[in-house]
Design a protein around this motif. Structure first.
Motif, PDB file in Angstrom:
ATOM      1  N   PHE A  29       0.849  -1.185   0.000  1.00 39.60           N
ATOM      2  CA  PHE A  29       0.000   0.000   0.000  1.00 39.60           C
ATOM      3  C   PHE A  29       0.882   1.230   0.000  1.00 39.60           C
ATOM      4  O   PHE A  29       1.796   1.347   0.826  1.00 39.60           O
ATOM      5  CB  PHE A  29      -0.922   0.000   1.215  1.00 39.60           C
ATOM      6  CG  PHE A  29      -1.859  -1.184   1.233  1.00 39.60           C
ATOM      7  CD1 PHE A  29      -2.905  -1.263   0.326  1.00 39.60           C
ATOM      8  CD2 PHE A  29      -1.680  -2.215   2.141  1.00 39.60           C
ATOM      9  CE1 PHE A  29      -3.766  -2.355   0.329  1.00 39.60           C
ATOM     10  CE2 PHE A  29      -2.542  -3.309   2.155  1.00 39.60           C
ATOM     11  CZ  PHE A  29      -3.588  -3.377   1.244  1.00 39.60           C
ATOM     12  N   VAL A  51       3.386   0.298   3.155  1.00 42.51           N
ATOM     13  CA  VAL A  51       3.139  -0.855   4.014  1.00 42.51           C
ATOM     14  C   VAL A  51       3.247  -2.120   3.182  1.00 42.51           C
ATOM     15  O   VAL A  51       2.496  -2.301   2.218  1.00 42.51           O
ATOM     16  CB  VAL A  51       1.737  -0.754   4.659  1.00 42.51           C
ATOM     17  CG1 VAL A  51       1.404  -2.026   5.420  1.00 42.51           C
ATOM     18  CG2 VAL A  51       1.665   0.454   5.576  1.00 42.51           C
ATOM     19  N   ALA A  67       2.249  -5.342   3.090  1.00 46.66           N
ATOM     20  CA  ALA A  67       1.289  -6.180   3.811  1.00 46.66           C
ATOM     21  C   ALA A  67       1.418  -7.651   3.443  1.00 46.66           C
ATOM     22  O   ALA A  67       1.230  -8.522   4.279  1.00 46.66           O
ATOM     23  CB  ALA A  67      -0.130  -5.687   3.549  1.00 46.66           C
ATOM     24  N   SER A 102      -3.329 -10.888  14.443  1.00 48.22           N
ATOM     25  CA  SER A 102      -3.833  -9.693  13.772  1.00 48.22           C
ATOM     26  C   SER A 102      -2.702  -8.924  13.085  1.00 48.22           C
ATOM     27  O   SER A 102      -1.598  -8.824  13.600  1.00 48.22           O
ATOM     28  CB  SER A 102      -4.572  -8.786  14.756  1.00 48.22           C
ATOM     29  OG  SER A 102      -3.735  -8.455  15.824  1.00 48.22           O
ATOM     30  N   GLY A 103      -2.996  -8.423  11.896  1.00 50.71           N
ATOM     31  CA  GLY A 103      -2.036  -7.612  11.162  1.00 50.71           C
ATOM     32  C   GLY A 103      -1.036  -8.397  10.339  1.00 50.71           C
ATOM     33  O   GLY A 103      -0.151  -7.809   9.721  1.00 50.71           O
ATOM     34  N   CYS A 104      -1.159  -9.728  10.280  1.00 52.15           N
ATOM     35  CA  CYS A 104      -0.141 -10.509   9.572  1.00 52.15           C
ATOM     36  C   CYS A 104      -0.423 -10.595   8.072  1.00 52.15           C
ATOM     37  O   CYS A 104       0.372 -11.163   7.328  1.00 52.15           O
ATOM     38  CB  CYS A 104       0.011 -11.895  10.176  1.00 52.15           C
ATOM     39  SG  CYS A 104      -1.377 -12.981   9.846  1.00 52.15           S
ATOM     40  N   GLY A 105      -1.562 -10.073   7.619  1.00 52.78           N
ATOM     41  CA  GLY A 105      -1.810 -10.020   6.180  1.00 52.78           C
ATOM     42  C   GLY A 105      -2.840 -11.020   5.675  1.00 52.78           C
ATOM     43  O   GLY A 105      -2.965 -11.218   4.464  1.00 52.78           O
ATOM     44  N   LYS A 106      -3.608 -11.617   6.575  1.00 51.47           N
ATOM     45  CA  LYS A 106      -4.601 -12.609   6.160  1.00 51.47           C
ATOM     46  C   LYS A 106      -5.688 -11.974   5.297  1.00 51.47           C
ATOM     47  O   LYS A 106      -5.981 -12.439   4.198  1.00 51.47           O
ATOM     48  CB  LYS A 106      -5.262 -13.260   7.392  1.00 51.47           C
ATOM     49  CG  LYS A 106      -4.294 -13.898   8.364  1.00 51.47           C
ATOM     50  CD  LYS A 106      -5.018 -14.532   9.543  1.00 51.47           C
ATOM     51  CE  LYS A 106      -5.787 -13.575  10.425  1.00 51.47           C
ATOM     52  NZ  LYS A 106      -4.945 -12.595  11.134  1.00 51.47           N
ATOM     53  N   VAL A 122      -5.711  -9.070   3.784  1.00 51.44           N
ATOM     54  CA  VAL A 122      -5.187  -8.466   2.554  1.00 51.44           C
ATOM     55  C   VAL A 122      -4.977  -9.543   1.499  1.00 51.44           C
ATOM     56  O   VAL A 122      -5.329  -9.367   0.325  1.00 51.44           O
ATOM     57  CB  VAL A 122      -3.880  -7.686   2.843  1.00 51.44           C
ATOM     58  CG1 VAL A 122      -3.209  -7.269   1.543  1.00 51.44           C
ATOM     59  CG2 VAL A 122      -4.169  -6.468   3.711  1.00 51.44           C
ATOM     60  N   PRO A 173      -8.100  -0.713  -2.796  1.00 53.54           N
ATOM     61  CA  PRO A 173      -8.223   0.536  -3.558  1.00 53.54           C
ATOM     62  C   PRO A 173      -7.167   0.582  -4.673  1.00 53.54           C
ATOM     63  O   PRO A 173      -5.971   0.545  -4.375  1.00 53.54           O
ATOM     64  CB  PRO A 173      -7.974   1.629  -2.518  1.00 53.54           C
ATOM     65  CG  PRO A 173      -7.491   0.942  -1.285  1.00 53.54           C
ATOM     66  CD  PRO A 173      -7.908  -0.485  -1.358  1.00 53.54           C
ATOM     67  N   ARG A 190      -3.959   3.071  -4.619  1.00 56.39           N
ATOM     68  CA  ARG A 190      -2.938   3.007  -3.583  1.00 56.39           C
ATOM     69  C   ARG A 190      -2.257   1.648  -3.497  1.00 56.39           C
ATOM     70  O   ARG A 190      -1.353   1.454  -2.693  1.00 56.39           O
ATOM     71  CB  ARG A 190      -3.562   3.339  -2.219  1.00 56.39           C
ATOM     72  CG  ARG A 190      -4.268   4.690  -2.171  1.00 56.39           C
ATOM     73  CD  ARG A 190      -4.710   4.992  -0.741  1.00 56.39           C
ATOM     74  NE  ARG A 190      -3.605   4.830   0.188  1.00 56.39           N
ATOM     75  CZ  ARG A 190      -3.603   3.947   1.183  1.00 56.39           C
ATOM     76  NH1 ARG A 190      -4.609   3.162   1.393  1.00 56.39           N
ATOM     77  NH2 ARG A 190      -2.561   3.880   1.983  1.00 56.39           N
TER      78      ARG A 190
HETATM   79  N1  LIG Z   1      -5.988  -0.415   2.398  1.00 55.87           N
HETATM   80  C1  LIG Z   1      -4.908  -0.443   3.198  1.00 55.87           C
HETATM   81  N2  LIG Z   1      -4.011   0.563   3.201  1.00 55.87           N
HETATM   82  C2  LIG Z   1      -2.911   0.512   3.988  1.00 55.87           C
HETATM   83  N3  LIG Z   1      -2.610  -0.487   4.813  1.00 55.87           N
HETATM   84  C3  LIG Z   1      -3.455  -1.520   4.864  1.00 55.87           C
HETATM   85  C4  LIG Z   1      -4.653  -1.555   4.077  1.00 55.87           C
HETATM   86  N4  LIG Z   1      -5.316  -2.705   4.348  1.00 55.87           N
HETATM   87  C5  LIG Z   1      -4.549  -3.359   5.267  1.00 55.87           C
HETATM   88  N5  LIG Z   1      -3.449  -2.649   5.578  1.00 55.87           N
HETATM   89  C6  LIG Z   1      -2.378  -3.051   6.510  1.00 55.87           C
HETATM   90  O1  LIG Z   1      -1.892  -4.292   6.097  1.00 55.87           O
HETATM   91  C7  LIG Z   1      -1.523  -5.086   7.220  1.00 55.87           C
HETATM   92  C8  LIG Z   1      -2.169  -6.439   7.162  1.00 55.87           C
HETATM   93  O2  LIG Z   1      -3.562  -6.257   7.391  1.00 55.87           O
HETATM   94  P1  LIG Z   1      -4.622  -7.426   7.369  1.00 55.87           P
HETATM   95  O3  LIG Z   1      -4.427  -8.303   6.200  1.00 55.87           O
HETATM   96  O4  LIG Z   1      -5.949  -6.769   7.493  1.00 55.87           O
HETATM   97  O5  LIG Z   1      -4.278  -8.224   8.697  1.00 55.87           O
HETATM   98  P2  LIG Z   1      -5.039  -9.484   9.312  1.00 55.87           P
HETATM   99  O6  LIG Z   1      -4.066 -10.609   9.254  1.00 55.87           O
HETATM  100  O7  LIG Z   1      -5.336  -9.096  10.724  1.00 55.87           O
HETATM  101  O8  LIG Z   1      -6.279  -9.741   8.510  1.00 55.87           O
HETATM  102  C9  LIG Z   1      -1.888  -4.275   8.444  1.00 55.87           C
HETATM  103  O9  LIG Z   1      -0.752  -3.645   8.919  1.00 55.87           O
HETATM  104  C10 LIG Z   1      -2.886  -3.293   7.916  1.00 55.87           C
HETATM  105  O10 LIG Z   1      -2.887  -2.122   8.675  1.00 55.87           O
END
Ligand SMILES: Nc1ncnc2c1ncn2[C@@H]1O[C@H](COP(=O)(O)OP(=O)(O)O)[C@@H](O)[C@H]1O
Ligand SMILES: Nc1ncnc2c1ncn2[C@@H]1O[C@H](COP(=O)(O)OP(=O)(O)O)[C@@H](O)[C@H]1O
Ligand SMILES: [Mg+2]
Ligand SMILES: [Mg+2]
Lengths: 333, 346
Positions: free
Chosen positions: A15, A21, A23, A43-47, A49, A59, A62
């Motif tokens: 992103f 980031v 991700a 949480s935050g490991c990229g699942k 995404v 989006p 971005r």
């Molecule tokens: N649209 C976005 N723009 C910027 N950062 C993002 C976006 N979506 C997710 N992130 C970041 O990507 C990382 C992985 O998020 P995510 O896949 O939601 O984690 P989880 O494993 O908890 O589902 C996090 O640090 C999150 O903040």
């Protein structure tokens, strides 16, 4: 599995912004027809995404994708908007934690389901309504014909979750993406939804990618499980193998720190520290700063993802059945 | 450890055999409708005649589906809301009655830690000041309150020099929850109610915080009431467990006994809804159908009867009294009462 329904290779998702980031950092996996893959991690490991990338929901302005995603012969990352529109819902659909996001609050759930059916399947209004009621009944919503007219906010959490499943399955997809759909529910309702999904999955021959942070849930639903850490899959294998003999120190740590039955009186093995900042990843293995087995190599370079006999692991010191790295055992004996 | 703290611990008045907390007939109904003429629509029976006994230096786990009244119970005990009825006895002293323990003293002795680590912290206050704030309000001089705050930060595993000046948004969820625990400890309480306090944390961090809670309990001679939807965590941390359904206690007893030999059909269902973590023993049948109901104008008789596999006509007539089925083990089910007329009673 010579021809998997889903094949993701070396997926990266970044992103943009002043501090990009990272991700998802090189994720590869396959899922066969009728197979359930659990995507497990904290949480935050990229699942999410990773999962949302299979529908290209990020989006566009971005987001930078790398690698390749193939679902049922479609090359997702190079599809046009029009192709994407047809693909969404009909080949792949999604359910998530908050069903209110799936529904428009001003229309009844039945109407929204029958409209989705008409958009993707050749059915007139009456047939679509009958099909919607059949689906609501199939997901075990009592008095389906009456509930057809209910608005999303009029339903309880568990019933809304069932309605969302009906909506997701209304166009007979081949792949269902599930992003923690039971996380907000009571355990008593969660197990009902998991059993329902398992039943529907078998009946329809669905492939499911099920994202969860809860190992117990992963065990209930998955055939195979992939464990993620800091945007990478660090271990993968059949669910029984991963639970019975985790090879990556992170997987082992995650299992050890999860409170299960009859652990009273024992001290929990917590993993020290916290996951890294995805905008500032360390150069080597992302888990190394928290890992008791880490060596200089781990801090300097990223371990390759190696597969063997249906198991995969990315670690320089992967663990044997006794939970110690073979290199360490060798030194001791 | 308790001797290191700059404030003396509240003294043990009643001795070790006196329960730290006794609650009798606690009741809270929230009227429905609210408006000027809305008085006759009935009420949410959020907490409906709850009795609790918590022995000193033990942990009482509280479980039950969402909406059963766990948080309302916690809020009533800490007097964030006023009970309609009920007697509260803290270490032998009746609370809020003439000659008893004043509410202000109860509030110092009984602290509450919530799930949402963000909502309970002021975003514009450094965490060092947030922890010092309460004791200052209770009359501790500012310099001593800050010294105490830094000591507590250290105790919950946050280096005061590194973290003291940070704001809540500059911390991870686990770190914020440590701050909330430190803030509760700042009052030198004897009883802490933890309402889903570790539920939002990732497992690896949850384990750190659970270990911390166990250490603090020993060192500071604390008593906990631990509310959680995670039955494994409740089994791990609790000595006794109390199971609530629609505002009432349906079963209470020593945790190992209740988990090994649950007597109430609801307790049995709750326990079998917990995933086993054994791929060879996946759940095959749902122990309960439907969602947890609302405690709005509950029907007479047993409140669980319309979801109960063992329900019988008599369950609609008699509200099951709580009967003893073992040492410290009580259950409110007609099947546990041989004289009830339920065909499966024993
Ligand atoms: N649209 C976005 N723009 C910027 N950062 C993002 C976006 N979506 C997710 N992130 C970041 O990507 C990382 C992985 O998020 P995510 O896949 O939601 O984690 P989880 O494993 O908890 O589902 C996090 O640090 C999150 O903040
Ligand atoms: N301030 C309030 N006004 C009206 N109803 C309330 C209020 N607080 C809680 N309730 C209701 O009381 C019941 C019990 O809620 P709560 O104690 O939060 O349950 P739990 O913590 O077990 O999930 C629920 O039906 C809830 O909607
Ligand atoms: Mg997510
Ligand atoms: Mg609550």
């Amino acid at each position: 599995m010579s021809n998997p329904l889903i094949s993701v290779s070396d997926l990266t998702v970044t992103f943009g912004g002043s501090r990009p980031v990272h991700a998802v950092n090189g994720v590869s996996f396959t899922v066969g027809t009728g197979e359930v893959l659990g995507l497990l991690g904290e949480s935050g490991c990229g699942k999410s995404v990773t999962l949302r990338s299979l529908l290209r929901l990020h989006p566009p302005r971005r987001t930078t994708y790398g690698g390749r995603i193939e679902v049922d012969g479609h090359d997702i990352l190079s599809m046009s908007e029009e192709q994407l529109r047809r693909y969404r819902g009909s080949v792949t659909s999604m359910i998530f934690q908050e069903p209110l996001l799936a529904f428009d609050p001003v229309y009844s759930i039945g109407r929204q389901i029958s409209e989705a059916i008409r958009r993707h399947r050749a059915m007139d209004g009456t047939a679509a309504e009958a099909e919607a009621i059949r689906l609501l009944d199939r997901v075990q919503i009592p008095q389906a014909a009456r509930r057809y007219h209910a608005y999303p906010h009029e339903m309880s959490g568990g019933m809304r979750q069932r309605a969302m499943i009906a909506l997701a399955l209304s166009c007979r997809p081949k792949l269902l993406l599930a992003d923690e759909p039971t996380t907000a529910l009571d355990a008593t309702v969660q197990i009902q939804i998991l059993l329902l999904l398992r039943e529907l999955q078998r009946e329809m021959g669905l492939s499911i990618i099920f994202v969860t942070h809860d190992i117990g849930v992963a065990v209930e639903i998955s055939d195979r499980v992939a464990v993620m850490y800091a945007g990478r899959i660090i271990e993968e294998g059949p669910i029984a193998g991963i639970i019975g003999g985790p090879a990556h120190p992170y997987t082992r740590g995650l299992l050890a720190s999860t409170v299960t039955q009859n652990m009273r009186g024992t001290r929990l093995e917590a993993i020290p520290g916290a996951p890294p900042d995805l905008a500032d990843l360390p150069p080597g293995c992302a888990f190394a700063p928290r890992c008791s087995h880490a060596s200089a190599t781990c801090l300097a370079s990223i371990p390759a993802y190696e597969t063997h006999a249906g198991r995969g692991v990315a670690c320089f010191h992967s663990l044997n059945d006794e939970g110690v790295p073979p290199s360490v055992t060798a030194k001791v004996s | 450890m308790s001797n290191d703290l700059p404030l003396p611990s509240a003294e043990d008045r009643g001795g070790p055999a006196q329960p730290i907390l006794i609650v009798n007939g606690l009741r809270k109904h929230f009227p429905l409708g609210g408006g000027l003429f809305g008085g006759n629509k009935g009420a949410v029976h959020a907490v409906d005649g709850v009795n609790i006994t918590v022995p000193k230096r033990t942990t009482l786990g509280i479980v039950g589906e969402s909406g059963c009244g766990k948080s309302t119970t916690a809020r009533l005990l800490t007097r964030l809301i006023e009970p309609d009825e009920g007697e509260v006895i803290f270490d032998g002293e009746a609370v809020g009655v003439p000659g008893g323990m004043p509410l202000k003293e109860l509030r110092r002795n009984l602290q509450l830690v919530f799930q949402d680590s963000f909502a309970s912290l002021n975003p514009r206050m450094t965490i060092e000041r947030a922890i010092a704030f309460g004791p200052q309000v209770h009359g501790l001089p500012a310099s001593e309150a800050i010294e105490r705050s830094r000591h507590l930060l250290d105790r919950v595993g946050l280096e005061p020099g590194r973290f003291g000046g940070r704001y809540p948004h500059e911390l991870s969820g686990g770190q914020r929850q440590r701050v909330n625990i430190a803030r509760a400890l700042a009052f030198n309480p004897r009883l802490i109610i933890l309402d889903e306090s570790v539920s939002a944390l990732d497992k690896s961090v949850q384990a750190q915080v659970l270990n911390l809670l166990m250490d603090l309990k020993d060192e500071l001679k604390l008593t906990y009431m631990f509310i959680s939807h995670d039955l494994n965590v409740v089994q791990y941390i609790s000595d006794h467990v109390m199971v609530m359904y629609l505002g009432q206690v349906v079963e209470v007893g020593p945790v190992e006994e209740v988990y090994a030999h649950p007597r109430h059909p609801y307790t049995k269902a709750l326990l079998s809804a917990v995933p086993s973590l054994d791929p060879a023993r996946r759940t095959e049948r749902t122990p309960l159908t439907g969602d947890p109901p609302n405690p709005i104008n509950p029907p007479p008789g047993c409140r669980f009867r319309d979801r109960c596999p063992k329900a019988h006509a008599v369950c609609a007539e008699i509200a099951p009294p709580s009967v003893a089925v073992g040492a410290d083990h009580r259950v409110a089910c007609l099947m546990a009462d041989p004289a009830s007329g339920h065909p499966d009673a024993s």
